[in-house]
Scaffold this motif. Sequence first.
Motif, short mmCIF file in Angstrom:
data_model
loop_
_atom_site.label_atom_id
_atom_site.label_comp_id
_atom_site.label_asym_id
_atom_site.label_seq_id
_atom_site.Cartn_x
_atom_site.Cartn_y
_atom_site.Cartn_z
N ALA A 223 0.78 8.69 -2.98
CA ALA A 223 0.87 7.56 -3.92
C ALA A 223 -0.52 7.27 -4.47
O ALA A 223 -1.50 7.24 -3.70
N VAL A 224 -0.61 7.06 -5.78
CA VAL A 224 -1.91 6.83 -6.41
C VAL A 224 -1.86 5.65 -7.36
O VAL A 224 -0.84 5.38 -8.00
N ALA A 225 -2.96 4.92 -7.44
CA ALA A 225 -3.14 3.84 -8.40
C ALA A 225 -4.64 3.64 -8.58
O ALA A 225 -5.44 4.02 -7.71
N ASP A 226 -5.02 3.05 -9.70
CA ASP A 226 -6.44 2.90 -10.02
C ASP A 226 -7.06 1.65 -9.41
O ASP A 226 -8.27 1.46 -9.49
N ALA A 227 -6.25 0.78 -8.82
CA ALA A 227 -6.76 -0.44 -8.21
C ALA A 227 -5.70 -0.96 -7.26
O ALA A 227 -4.56 -0.47 -7.24
N ALA A 228 -6.06 -1.96 -6.46
CA ALA A 228 -5.10 -2.51 -5.51
C ALA A 228 -5.48 -3.93 -5.14
O ALA A 228 -6.66 -4.28 -5.07
N ALA B 268 20.57 15.24 0.23
CA ALA B 268 19.82 16.49 0.18
C ALA B 268 18.76 16.52 1.29
O ALA B 268 18.43 15.51 1.89
N ARG B 269 18.22 17.71 1.54
CA ARG B 269 17.11 17.85 2.48
C ARG B 269 15.81 17.60 1.71
O ARG B 269 15.43 18.38 0.84
N TRP B 270 15.14 16.49 2.01
CA TRP B 270 13.91 16.13 1.33
C TRP B 270 12.67 16.67 2.04
O TRP B 270 11.56 16.60 1.48
N GLU B 271 12.84 17.20 3.25
CA GLU B 271 11.70 17.79 3.92
C GLU B 271 11.14 18.94 3.09
O GLU B 271 11.88 19.80 2.62
N GLY B 272 9.86 18.94 2.89
CA GLY B 272 9.24 19.98 2.07
C GLY B 272 9.11 19.61 0.61
O GLY B 272 8.41 20.31 -0.15
N ALA C 31 9.42 3.17 -4.13
CA ALA C 31 9.67 4.60 -4.25
C ALA C 31 8.96 5.37 -3.15
O ALA C 31 9.54 6.24 -2.49
N ALA C 32 7.67 5.07 -2.94
CA ALA C 32 6.90 5.78 -1.92
C ALA C 32 7.47 5.54 -0.53
O ALA C 32 7.59 6.47 0.28
N ASP C 33 7.84 4.31 -0.25
CA ASP C 33 8.37 3.95 1.07
C ASP C 33 9.67 4.69 1.35
O ASP C 33 9.85 5.29 2.42
N ASN C 34 10.58 4.70 0.39
CA ASN C 34 11.88 5.32 0.64
C ASN C 34 11.81 6.85 0.61
O ASN C 34 12.54 7.50 1.36
N LEU C 35 10.95 7.42 -0.20
CA LEU C 35 10.76 8.87 -0.18
C LEU C 35 10.18 9.31 1.17
O LEU C 35 10.57 10.35 1.71
N THR C 36 9.25 8.52 1.68
CA THR C 36 8.70 8.83 3.01
C THR C 36 9.79 8.76 4.06
O THR C 36 9.89 9.63 4.95
N ALA D 29 -0.36 -0.08 1.87
CA ALA D 29 -0.85 1.30 1.92
C ALA D 29 -1.12 1.73 3.36
O ALA D 29 -0.80 2.87 3.76
N GLU D 30 -1.71 0.85 4.14
CA GLU D 30 -1.97 1.17 5.54
C GLU D 30 -0.66 1.47 6.28
O GLU D 30 -0.58 2.41 7.07
N LEU D 31 0.36 0.68 6.01
CA LEU D 31 1.66 0.89 6.65
C LEU D 31 2.23 2.25 6.26
O LEU D 31 2.71 3.01 7.13
N LEU D 32 2.17 2.59 4.97
CA LEU D 32 2.72 3.87 4.53
C LEU D 32 1.95 5.04 5.15
O LEU D 32 2.55 6.07 5.50
N GLU D 33 0.65 4.90 5.28
CA GLU D 33 -0.13 5.99 5.86
C GLU D 33 0.20 6.19 7.33
O GLU D 33 0.21 7.32 7.82
N ILE D 34 0.50 5.11 8.03
CA ILE D 34 0.95 5.23 9.41
C ILE D 34 2.26 6.03 9.48
O ILE D 34 2.49 6.81 10.40
N LEU D 35 3.11 5.84 8.46
CA LEU D 35 4.39 6.53 8.41
C LEU D 35 4.27 7.97 7.91
O LEU D 35 5.26 8.71 7.92
N GLY D 36 3.07 8.34 7.45
CA GLY D 36 2.85 9.73 7.06
C GLY D 36 2.54 9.99 5.61
O GLY D 36 2.28 11.14 5.22
#
Length: 491
Positions: free
Chosen positions: A45-50, A13-17, A32-37, A58-65
């Motif tokens: 992505a959210v969590a109460d602690a890390a 499917a088209r996941w853009e949008g 999940a967050a990595d592959n959806l990105t 998290a830094e890596l995922l943010e670089i990816l968008g």
Amino acid sequence: MTPTEVGALDRHARWEGVRALVLGFGASGFAAADNLTHLGATVTAVADAATPEQLEKAELLEILGARVRLHEGATATLPEGIDVVVTSPGFRPDSPLLTQAAARGVPVWGEVELAWRLRDPGPDGPPAPWLVVTGTNGKTTTVRMLDAILRADGRRSIAVGNVGLPVVEAVMDPAPYDVLAVELSSFQLHYTDSLSAESAAVLNLAEDHLDWYGGSFDAYAADKGRAYHAVHRACVYNVADPVTEQLVRDADVVEGARAVGFTLGTPGVGMVGLVEDILVDRAFIEQRQSSAAELVTVGELYSPAPHFVANALAAAALARAHGVSQAAVRDGLRGFTPDAHRIAVVAQAEGITWVDDSKATNPHAALSSLSAYESVVWIAGGLAKGARFEDLVATARERLRGVVLLGRDHEVVAQALSRHAPDVPVILVEAREDGGVVDVPDLMTRVVEAAARMAAPGDTVLLAPGCASMDQFTDYAHRGEAFAAAVQQRH
């Protein structure tokens, strides 16, 4: 997007949008967050602690968008405009963010549901089939046995799910697998809708995680029963546990799917079981009306403990349903060694055997472990998770030489012992703390010394706590390692 449009999303499917929120940032949340990105979705992505490691991811995922929010209160509110929530299994349906999603009509998936949707048929045929294992106890051992059998048959297999590797990582692997051995917890199954396994097994059902289910065993069992939904080939159940058989009867399966029981007794037609000390198949051979096929002997298994043999039978049934040869079942089971902290002998000295079964984190698992030994000094206690110990003590009392208790909910075990085994000596070992932190080496040294005072030659000292560990230890592995270290220091 509408819920209907979200429901149609799959690998191609088209996941853009698509605006996806991932709740939780453990192994499954990050996957999940990595592959959806990677697919092009707009991910939060959210969590109460890390942990420091999670912050790096998290830094890596943010670089990816992606947007990642890992701080206290991050899971309290569902942002506007979210199309789908992918939740980690630890979040209950009454968690604030999931309650808000339900109120807005936003679909909620687990990482397993996402993985099922992302399966790729590939150029050579359909997606890799899933062989699913669930139950209160024995899931990881059974899945690893199953994976060993499949590999012995030359299949490109991998054990995934609650066993460690997120399922979505396996289905997105560029080199497709032939088959997946999938361990699923009740929490993971709760958040699945589309799952249609080739075959599935519910190994057993006993009280566990009732705090998550508001005290309802029926709700817990119903989630386990989701493993059988839309099964294609075989629903494997425990003949000694009628609840598992009822779940098969209640399941809506694909026409032609079979019910296959496993038993420690002589198997009937359509079952696998024991004939004397031989594991046999009377389900997947043409002559099953009059004969059985030998798979492996009990003596060839890592352990003759009844629950270990039962796990082997369940794994064999799933493998045979998939078309695996008798020889591969034999070879896979012969070479199988369980993970650490599962009925592991850590020392034998002065006629006493010391066994680490720290993975026994509920009463059902602890009773299975106790049943493998004739005379036991039992080390128990921790976080009871709402479970009761009455049936365990009433069943095992003749085996108990003595009991060493520790942990926050030790009194739950102590009360059951007082009612059903009042003559069994009990020693309570309380933790010493330094600045609110448990002195683990000191605690386990005193636990081991207390057990040694009770034990006599021929006894087994068994760490099978029947409780979770996080009140005093990082996890069950930390507890088992501390026990083994204290035993080895003593000897």
